[in-house]
Design an enzyme around this catalytic site. Sequence first.
Site, short mmCIF file in Angstrom:
data_model
loop_
_atom_site.label_atom_id
_atom_site.label_comp_id
_atom_site.label_asym_id
_atom_site.label_seq_id
_atom_site.Cartn_x
_atom_site.Cartn_y
_atom_site.Cartn_z
N TYR B 168 52.46 26.08 18.53
CA TYR B 168 53.85 25.73 18.83
C TYR B 168 54.85 26.55 18.01
O TYR B 168 55.77 27.13 18.59
CB TYR B 168 54.08 24.22 18.62
CG TYR B 168 53.74 23.38 19.83
CD1 TYR B 168 54.34 22.14 20.03
CD2 TYR B 168 52.81 23.80 20.78
CE1 TYR B 168 54.02 21.36 21.12
CE2 TYR B 168 52.49 23.03 21.86
CZ TYR B 168 53.10 21.80 22.04
OH TYR B 168 52.79 21.02 23.11
N GLU B 175 59.01 33.14 21.81
CA GLU B 175 60.00 32.92 22.87
C GLU B 175 61.39 33.31 22.38
O GLU B 175 62.17 33.96 23.09
CB GLU B 175 59.98 31.46 23.31
CG GLU B 175 58.71 31.05 24.04
CD GLU B 175 58.60 29.54 24.20
OE1 GLU B 175 59.56 28.83 23.82
OE2 GLU B 175 57.56 29.08 24.69
#
Lengths: 313, 245
Positions: B168, B175
């Site tokens: 994560y 991202e």
Amino acid sequence: VSTQSTGVAFYPFVRMVKVVSKRSNRELGEIDLKTATTVNELKKQWQSKSKLAVARHRFEYNGVVLEDGKSLADYNIKDGDSLLFRDLGPQVGWTTVYVVEYAGPLILYALLSLRPSFIYNSSDVSKHPLGYVQLISLACWSFHFIKRILETLFVHKFSKGTMPLSFLFRNSAYYWSMGVLVGYFHNHPLYTPPNNVIQLYLGLALFLLSEVGNFVCHLILSNLRPAGTRVRGIPRGFLFEYCSCPNYFLEVTAWLSFSLMTSSLPGLIFAAIGGMTMFNWAVVRHVKYIKEFDGKEGREKYPRRKIFVPFLL
Amino acid sequence: GINAEYGARVQSTHTSTMKSPSTPSAPNPLVNYYLAAFNLLSGVGWMVVLYLLISHYVNGGNYSTAYENVGGVLFVVQSIALMEVVHSLVGIVKTPVMTVLMQVYSRLLCACVVTYRIPEAQQSFAFTTMAGLWAVSEIRYFYYAANLLGLSPYILLWLRYSLFLVCYPLGAGSEWLVMFTSLPYISRTNLLSVDLPNSYNFAFSFYYFIISQLFVWPFGLYIVYTHMLRQRARNLSSPEKEKAN
């Protein structure tokens, strides 16, 4: 000795009740009831003992929440019984929340209509003063929110006095940002009005009709409930014969008409978000009506109605 | 004692329990098989993405050309995840629609919008790490599929609730970098942006929108990460371990 609503002729005197935390099951204290016989008096005693405002109290006995205005005998509470307590957190009045959340879009849109130079390009502004449609838009927007504030102060009869404080910020954030979204584009020097008068005046007419209709709905709802009570009744007449929440429906048509009138996608976005939220509320309200007015034990039976859109939905 | 109650809050109706997208809401066996097939297909799709990515490098490829190998399959596989929104809307899965939308939004934004349209994003090193970490964390699909078929192998449970610890933060960081790398192109070409005046009286700057997402991302990561930590504590506690073993 008197006949209580439970039908019992003699109700034993309650001297003390224990308060237990619903969350942790720990005993928080005792309430010395002295001469108190109602829920309101019980809460006042707990307020002075716990220093928590009455609005934050949520007492439960035998799985039922104790309601203001009722007496302890209504719940058959006996001396020494335990009540489950939960602190609802800081509360704020419904009227306060409504006025604050409606004042935002009213004031922000008006401020944007002054075209402050830190938001709009000043040379564009001087080349394009506020046009006819922009003024109508300003008038309609302001009318809507002034109407809402006046209704909050003089028409609406709220069933609960308070809501959690965080709701004030959450609701205001939504309304105020919508005020800025619509206000920014409608007052923009490069705003483009609709290119035909039919769209403009049809939109305006539908907007005004929706506003009047919405007001009539609010009056009907308000008259259902005598002042100071929390009575719920079946609304009748006008569009209530065809759906449970025509007030929400007319709000949506008002904003759709407004968007048509001003040829505005921001207006449509506002209508869509508000519409979806109000649809959810309408479903909940509709289900509540059906559950409460089930036709049993002398209660009325809720008539067959649509939920949100007359005849359709 | 009374002061402890000050911490209590009204339970918001918006508290999502964030059940796994595989939790079916009706025990209809046909629906279960469909969902199991869907999850299996998605899981396999992501394995293909991972395979293509790794083989690109094994064959001596450079990170600036990784997208050519992987991009097409990635787009298709990620688009299939849109069905999770439909499942939630239709009600065959218990997860609330808002939750699924938020989960799917970040992927759609990064894969199907940013990387799909913008060369600089495709050629960045962050693209490789992003795609790779996504593929690894999508082992969750096999966990869902197994659950739907009545199996619960401990290894899948452990992977589902442990891989995220690393994937994560690194994934969110990738991202973020992919979005950051895309900014110059968006600014140059006014990609997906609308200017005034127009007859809808609406303007949208994709450039400022992406900048706003750069600010939002750390908060999103915090929320999702702490949620998964709680889920991990709940699912990998000792009684469960003994049961599964």
